[in-house]
Design a protein around this motif. Structure first.
Motif, short mmCIF file in Angstrom:
data_model
loop_
_atom_site.label_atom_id
_atom_site.label_comp_id
_atom_site.label_asym_id
_atom_site.label_seq_id
_atom_site.Cartn_x
_atom_site.Cartn_y
_atom_site.Cartn_z
N LYS A 1 -4.43 4.35 -4.28
CA LYS A 1 -4.32 5.17 -5.49
C LYS A 1 -3.86 4.35 -6.69
O LYS A 1 -4.38 4.50 -7.80
N ASN A 2 -2.87 3.48 -6.50
CA ASN A 2 -2.24 2.78 -7.62
C ASN A 2 -2.87 1.44 -7.99
O ASN A 2 -2.63 0.94 -9.08
N SER B 1 -2.20 4.49 1.35
CA SER B 1 -2.72 5.47 0.41
C SER B 1 -2.17 5.23 -0.99
O SER B 1 -2.87 5.39 -1.99
N LEU B 2 -0.90 4.82 -1.07
CA LEU B 2 -0.33 4.48 -2.37
C LEU B 2 -1.01 3.24 -2.97
O LEU B 2 -1.30 3.19 -4.17
N MET C 1 5.75 12.18 2.68
CA MET C 1 5.71 10.93 1.94
C MET C 1 4.37 10.24 2.19
O MET C 1 3.86 10.22 3.30
N GLU C 2 3.81 9.71 1.13
CA GLU C 2 2.52 9.04 1.26
C GLU C 2 2.67 7.70 1.97
O GLU C 2 3.69 7.04 1.85
N SER C 3 1.63 7.33 2.67
CA SER C 3 1.67 6.05 3.37
C SER C 3 1.49 4.90 2.39
O SER C 3 0.99 5.07 1.27
#
Length: 61
Positions: A10-11, A6-7, A1-3
């Motif tokens: 990215k988002n 990091s989400l 699962m992404e941290s």
């Protein structure tokens, strides 16, 4: 699962060039709220009794 970070990167951070810190702050808060709302709604749909049944403390519906 992404941290979480990091989400967020990215988002939100990598999607646009933000003109002001205020615009970025609003985007981060909105993204966090939308993500949390989606997770809550998803978890309610995944319960065995479904999202339309309300259970009370005495066990009645």
């Amino acid at each position: 699962m992404e941290s979480f970070l990091s989400l967020l990167q990215k988002n939100v951070l990598d999607r646009l060039v933000w003109a002001t810190r205020e615009e970025l702050r609003i985007a981060i808060v909105t993204w966090g709220h939308d993500s949390a709302t989606h997770k809550i709604a998803f978890s309610l749909r995944c319960r065995p009794w479904g999202s339309s049944t309300v259970h009370t403390a005495d066990g009645s519906t």
